[in-house]
Scaffold this active site. Structure first.
Site, mmCIF file in Angstrom:
data_model
loop_
_atom_site.group_PDB
_atom_site.id
_atom_site.type_symbol
_atom_site.label_atom_id
_atom_site.label_comp_id
_atom_site.label_asym_id
_atom_site.label_seq_id
_atom_site.Cartn_x
_atom_site.Cartn_y
_atom_site.Cartn_z
ATOM 1 N N ASP A 100 31.463 46.967 67.861
ATOM 2 C CA ASP A 100 31.139 46.956 66.441
ATOM 3 C C ASP A 100 30.032 45.999 66.039
ATOM 4 O OD1 ASP A 100 32.560 44.719 66.955
ATOM 5 O OD2 ASP A 100 33.891 44.871 65.238
ATOM 6 N N GLU A 101 29.292 45.455 66.984
ATOM 7 C CA GLU A 101 28.156 44.632 66.571
ATOM 8 C C GLU A 101 27.019 44.718 67.575
ATOM 9 O OE1 GLU A 101 28.726 40.354 66.534
ATOM 10 O OE2 GLU A 101 30.603 40.583 67.602
ATOM 11 N N ASP A 160 26.929 44.052 61.946
ATOM 12 C CA ASP A 160 28.335 43.875 62.262
ATOM 13 C C ASP A 160 29.128 44.837 61.381
ATOM 14 O OD1 ASP A 160 30.693 42.923 63.186
ATOM 15 O OD2 ASP A 160 30.494 40.900 62.343
#
Lengths: 393, 371
Positions: free
Chosen positions: A108-109, A14
């Site tokens: 973003d993860e 993350d």
């Protein structure tokens, strides 16, 4: 090289305050300052806040207006999606060096299944460290990682020591790790479920594990059984490289609340047209139309309807939404957001049984019309051709 | 209630009762058959509230009375009993004792007054019909009835009077929105039918009636408000009509089809059976490439594999490729009797009409698929 004793090893990565971090990287003068990326001052919400900004109580999904009050000296920046997408691609490319099994959850993860990578790159905890190092070296951004035998524990673990964290939960330590955590950490525990569970005296995941599954089933239905398994650390979901798209939709928050039906219909037509175009871009047709309404007081409802036949036509979607309006309080209660989404998706060009009772030529004609419209919109922009009712002033 | 009755008599009635009775229902009594013993007769009644069956059988009644017991179990029991006669005795609390020779059963029953009232009819005008004719008409249309719950008005067979033609005819039509089946036969008696133009009779009722019609040459028919009643000997089926509008089917029957394919029915059927083995829910379509003297069928399922076969045919028209759900064709071919069938087409995205010379008054319409 050392082999690990993990029967399954999943890393959840993350990125830390991703959008804000990208802004800081692109403009080093912002380093150490409270940076907030989000929508407009009037109605927008915070998309991402740097750790400096978070100390003021700012968090994502908070209205920008409130964030401005909490931190007047904050640096408020607009969302530059194209740039985040660019960096996101770079990061995914790094993940892919360590395993072909990468499942991005958002920009973003991502989950990375490294069970089969240990002979090449060492034990999972080593791989997580290497990924973090390469991300920093190549993008200048930090990521937090969680390593665990299942997806959901990995996701919880990555959140434990943010930013730049690394939390490892080996198979034998799963129960010990979960026991003290508040139940909100479980996927699928929202406000309502939390309240129901609180009545049963359940506050931590450990508490939840002690409740008989039958009782959970009675209180929460199937979802209860699922939670009961999660609480025991059981999560059979695999890392899926190509995520199945379940729904396609679009929503808009309006600068001013929508008060009357006529205006509501107008914005729904505009939304329906956009959603339909998106469906066609992905070559999908959808059978279930869901209308989401968020009233001025943030109370949110959804209403849906299943069509006889899947569609990718804006007019059809619009008409279903108009039918759904009668099941809402639109017109009586001011509305700040509308959303339309289609689910039960199917490939548009899959084999299809044609129907007998249909106005003969209408379907293929509309189809051709929609494709022609798409070509024009792609060339001249989304405003080039719009339904006449949307033109005004 | 106490009586003795012939096993084979009772068995016939029970078979129909258990078929009509609900298998699983929120109302347990609907899974039961009502037994009423009166004046040397045993009356059976079963219902699912949409379709009801009543039957009467001679019995040696020593004590009148009424009770209900589970229809399916009772049928299974009577079927296996070793002697031609059995005794039924009602005990306390609706327990029912069934005995034959040294075999004995005690079944849990429910009180007769919990059983729903079956639609009553009085003074109806009975019309005599040939049972085999009506059976043929039902069998040639019922397969096309919709089984989708949401398409209520398509969930039965449409009965229509055709009084404008000479001789007057009865017409049956069924469709599920993808295919349609149609049969029309001269029947002077339709003028006596007491409905206006057309009625929709539920699929379940038609299914039961088709079975009942196997048993004799004549059947009596009557219509009353929202019910249709069919009587044969001591058996009666009463069904509630579907309250809905049947679609304007005439507009979807293709006219002016210029492409005509003729093919041997049983060879076509066998070919379709072979080709459809590899079809699944996701990939059910087959492609027919039609040439002047032969037809090639290609079945392609990315999950399993593919199959192809050729068959000689007679064809007039442009060469074409058209795709179908093979099940629709197989169901039509199965009810036809013609040696050679014809399929008339317009193009690959319009309905196709199937008929055969020896299947008088019958045709079926199938919409193609887009693959």
């Amino acid at each position: 090289m050392a082999t690990s004793n993990w029967t399954k090893a999943i890393i959840h990565l993350d990125m830390d305050a991703f959008y804000a971090a990208v802004e800081v990287m692109d403009n080093p003068a912002l380093q150490g300052k409270p940076v907030i990326v989000g929508g407009s001052k009037e109605r927008g919400v915070v998309s991402s806040a740097s750790y400096e900004a978070r100390t003021y109580g700012i968090h994502s999904a908070q209205p920008v207006a409130i964030a401005m009050r909490l931190c007047p000296q904050g640096i408020f920046l607009p969302v530059r999606m194209w740039r985040y997408k660019e960096i996101s691609r770079q990061i995914l490319e790094i993940f892919n060096r360590f395993s072909p099994l990468v499942e991005p959850l958002s920009l973003d993860e991502a989950f990375v299944d490294v069970t089969g990578s240990t002979r090449l790159f060492g034990p999972p905890e080593e791989i997580a460290k290497k990924i973090k190092q390469q991300v920093v070296a190549e993008t200048g951004l930090t990521a937090s990682a969680g390593v665990a035998p299942t997806k959901f524990i990995a996701k919880i673990a990555s959140d434990i020591q943010k930013p730049d964290g690394l939390t490892i939960v080996p198979e034998g330590k799963v129960k010990e790790f979960l026991r003290p955590l508040p139940i909100e950490k479980l996927w699928g525990v929202g406000e309502r479920t939390r309240k129901t569970l609180a009545h049963l005296g359940v506050e931590t995941i450990g508490d939840l594990g002690g409740v008989p599954p039958e009782l959970l089933k009675r209180k929460l239905g199937k979802h209860g059984l699922h939670l009961s398994l999660l609480a025991k650390g059981v999560d059979e979901r695999e890392v899926e490289t190509e995520r199945q798209v379940k729904s396609i939709g679009h929503e808009e928050t309006y600068r001013e609340d929508i008060l009357d039906m006529a205006m509501a219909r107008k914005v729904l037509l505009s939304l329906a047209t956009k959603v339909a175009k998106r469906l066609r871009e992905h070559n999908f047709v959808g059978k279930n139309v869901t209308l989401k309404v968020k009233y001025h007081d943030f109370v949110q409802i959804t209403r849906s309807i299943t069509l006889h036949k899947p569609t990718d036509d804006g007019q059809k979607i619009f008409r279903s939404c108009c039918d759904l309006l009668s099941k809402t309080e639109v017109g009586k209660r001011p509305v700040r957001l509308f959303g339309i989404s289609l689910s039960q998706l199917d490939l548009a060009n899959k084999e299809r049984q044609l129907a007998l009772f249909e106005q003969r030529m209408e379907a293929p004609k509309r189809n051709r019309l929609n494709r022609a419209l798409d070509t024009i919109l792609d060339k001249y922009g989304d405003e080039a051709i719009v339904p006449g009712t949307l033109l005004e002033e | 209630m106490e009586l003795t009755i012939q096993r084979d008599d009772l068995l016939r009635g029970l078979q129909k009762s258990q078929s009509v009775a609900e298998k699983r229902s929120s109302m347990p009594v609907l899974s039961n058959v009502l037994l009423e013993a009166k004046e040397q007769q045993l009356h059976l009644t079963a219902t699912n509230l949409e379709v009801s069956f009543t039957g009467s059988h001679e019995a040696n009644v020593t004590k009148e009375g009424a009770v209900t017991i589970q229809a399916r179990k009772f049928y299974e029991i009577v079927k296996e009993l070793p002697f031609p006669e059995l005794r039924i005795t009602e005990k306390e609390n609706q327990w029912v004792n069934i005995s034959s020779g040294t075999t004995e059963y005690n079944l849990v029953g429910l009180p007769a007054d919990e059983f729903p009232q079956v639609m009553k009819y009085e003074d109806v005008e009975w019309v005599q019909m040939e049972a085999p004719l009506l059976k043929e008409m039902i069998d040639k249309t019922i397969f096309a009835v919709s089984t989708e719950e949401t398409r209520y008005n398509l969930s039965g067979i449409y009965f229509e009077k055709v009084e404008t033609e000479d001789p007057v005819c009865l017409k049956l039509v069924a469709t599920d929105g993808h295919r349609l089946s149609f049969i029309q036969k001269p029947l002077p008696e339709v003028t006596k039918f007491t409905f206006d133009k057309g009625i929709i009779i539920p699929r379940k009722g038609m299914l039961e009636l088709s079975r009942l019609l196997e048993e004799s040459e004549q059947v009596e028919v009557a219509f009353q408000e929202n019910t249709a009643i069919f009587r044969q000997g001591e058996s009666t089926l009463i069904m509630r009509l579907i309250d809905g509008d049947f679609p304007d089917y005439d507009t979807v029957i293709p006219k002016n089809c210029e492409r005509v394919l003729e093919v041997d029915r049983s060879r076509f059927m066998e070919m379709l059976r072979r080709m459809s083995i590899i079809s699944t829910d996701r990939y059910r379509g087959i492609r027919c490439k039609i040439h002047p003297e032969h037809m090639e069928i290609i079945s392609n399922n990315p999950e399993i594999g593919d199959a192809r076969e050729e068959l000689s045919v007679t064809y007039q028209g442009e060469e074409m490729t058209i795709a179908f759900n093979p099940r629709y064709f197989m169901e039509i071919l199965a009810v036809m009797t013609s040696k050679v069938i014809s399929a008339k087409m317009i193009d690959e995205s319009s309905a196709c009409i199937i008929a055969g010379e020896e299947d008088e008054g019958f045709f079926s319409v199938v919409m193609p698929m887009r693959l």
